[in-house]
Design a protein around this motif. Structure first.
Motif, short mmCIF file in Angstrom:
data_model
loop_
_atom_site.label_atom_id
_atom_site.label_comp_id
_atom_site.label_asym_id
_atom_site.label_seq_id
_atom_site.Cartn_x
_atom_site.Cartn_y
_atom_site.Cartn_z
N SER A 135 13.51 94.99 25.78
CA SER A 135 14.77 94.27 25.68
C SER A 135 14.64 93.28 24.53
O SER A 135 13.70 92.49 24.50
CB SER A 135 15.09 93.50 26.96
OG SER A 135 15.22 94.38 28.06
N ILE A 136 15.61 93.32 23.62
CA ILE A 136 15.60 92.40 22.48
C ILE A 136 16.25 91.09 22.89
O ILE A 136 17.29 91.07 23.54
CB ILE A 136 16.35 93.01 21.28
CG1 ILE A 136 15.61 94.27 20.79
CG2 ILE A 136 16.48 92.00 20.14
CD1 ILE A 136 16.34 95.02 19.69
N VAL A 137 15.64 89.99 22.52
CA VAL A 137 16.17 88.66 22.80
C VAL A 137 17.33 88.40 21.84
O VAL A 137 17.17 88.52 20.62
CB VAL A 137 15.08 87.58 22.63
CG1 VAL A 137 15.68 86.18 22.74
CG2 VAL A 137 13.97 87.79 23.64
N LEU A 138 18.49 88.05 22.39
CA LEU A 138 19.64 87.73 21.56
C LEU A 138 19.70 86.24 21.25
O LEU A 138 20.10 85.84 20.15
CB LEU A 138 20.93 88.17 22.26
CG LEU A 138 21.03 89.67 22.55
CD1 LEU A 138 22.31 89.97 23.32
CD2 LEU A 138 20.97 90.48 21.27
N GLU A 139 19.30 85.42 22.20
CA GLU A 139 19.28 83.97 22.01
C GLU A 139 18.27 83.36 22.96
O GLU A 139 18.21 83.75 24.12
CB GLU A 139 20.66 83.37 22.27
CG GLU A 139 20.74 81.90 22.00
CD GLU A 139 22.16 81.33 22.13
OE1 GLU A 139 22.28 80.10 22.10
OE2 GLU A 139 23.11 82.11 22.25
N THR A 140 17.51 82.40 22.48
CA THR A 140 16.54 81.69 23.32
C THR A 140 17.13 80.32 23.62
O THR A 140 17.41 79.55 22.71
CB THR A 140 15.19 81.55 22.60
OG1 THR A 140 14.68 82.86 22.34
CG2 THR A 140 14.20 80.77 23.44
N HIS A 141 17.29 80.05 24.89
CA HIS A 141 17.85 78.75 25.30
C HIS A 141 16.75 77.71 25.44
O HIS A 141 16.95 76.55 25.11
CB HIS A 141 18.64 78.90 26.59
CG HIS A 141 19.80 79.85 26.43
ND1 HIS A 141 20.98 79.49 25.84
CD2 HIS A 141 19.92 81.16 26.73
CE1 HIS A 141 21.79 80.52 25.80
NE2 HIS A 141 21.17 81.55 26.34
N PHE A 142 15.61 78.09 25.94
CA PHE A 142 14.41 77.26 25.93
C PHE A 142 13.23 78.15 26.27
O PHE A 142 13.38 79.24 26.80
CB PHE A 142 14.49 76.05 26.88
CG PHE A 142 14.81 76.38 28.30
CD1 PHE A 142 13.83 76.82 29.17
CD2 PHE A 142 16.09 76.21 28.79
CE1 PHE A 142 14.11 77.11 30.49
CE2 PHE A 142 16.39 76.50 30.11
CZ PHE A 142 15.40 76.95 30.96
N GLU A 143 12.04 77.68 25.91
CA GLU A 143 10.81 78.40 26.23
C GLU A 143 9.69 77.41 26.40
O GLU A 143 9.78 76.26 25.97
CB GLU A 143 10.49 79.44 25.15
CG GLU A 143 10.28 78.87 23.79
CD GLU A 143 10.11 79.94 22.72
OE1 GLU A 143 10.05 79.56 21.55
OE2 GLU A 143 10.01 81.14 23.02
#
Length: 190
Positions: A135-143
């Motif tokens: 699954s490709i990440v579209l947006e990272t909100h936090f990590e």
């Protein structure tokens, strides 16, 4: 280990600026240098802080595509052997053996979607691999979010809903969740 608000403030300060020395931490937190050193030693010895390192952004190094890949492995090979082979692929940033419908979960980066296919192909031909799904990440909100957990531990450990002092909470809110150096130690006593 029980942590208090000074511990959490020190963790937050070093998360924001990992290169700070003990003297600068002492100055910003408004406590004695020895207090900071003792707290750091205790946090390291207990395993709360495992390392102090800069945060590296793969995007800045030319890897803007992030994906998560669930892997099924051939059970006869075992997860240790497969993990050792997969560790040779530099674009794999994180690797976990997991329960559920897959055996492993990896976080990978790539230069483009075409490059992502190259990385996925490298994973698929790894000895012991059976199947993968990505699954490709579209947006990272936090990590790598651990600071709220540190403050929750403070609250839980205090037994009376203690949290960051009001001045610290206000400064954190003004700075998008990050504390400013001037208010990191509001309300702390060494």
């Amino acid at each position: 280990m029980r942590i208090d608000s000074l511990d959490a403030s020190l963790i937050e300060l070093l998360t924001d600026e990992p290169g700070l020395g003990v003297m600068e931490c002492s100055k910003r937190l408004g406590v004695a240098r020895g207090t900071v050193q003792n707290r750091l030693n205790r946090l390291h010895e207990s395993g709360v802080i495992t390392r102090i390192a800069p945060h590296i952004d793969p995007t800045a190094m030319g890897y803007p595509v992030i994906a998560f890949c669930s892997l099924k492995i051939q059970q006869r090979r075992g997860q240790v052997g497969v993990a050792a082979e997969l560790a040779k692929i530099p674009e794999i940033l994180d690797m976990h053996t997991v329960s559920g419908s897959s055996d492993m979960l990896v976080k990978i980066v790539a230069r483009s979607t075409k490059d992502l296919q190259r990385v996925l192909d490298a994973i698929s031909v790894t000895e012991g691999m059976s199947r993968s799904s990505s699954s490709i990440v579209l947006e990272t909100h936090f990590e790598n979010r651990t600071l709220p957990l540190a403050w929750e531990a403070v609250r839980q450990n205090s037994g009376d809903d203690e949290e960051a002092p009001a001045a610290v909470r206000e400064a954190s809110a003004r700075n998008g969740g990050r504390l400013s150096s001037a208010t990191k130690n509001a309300g702390h006593n060494a």
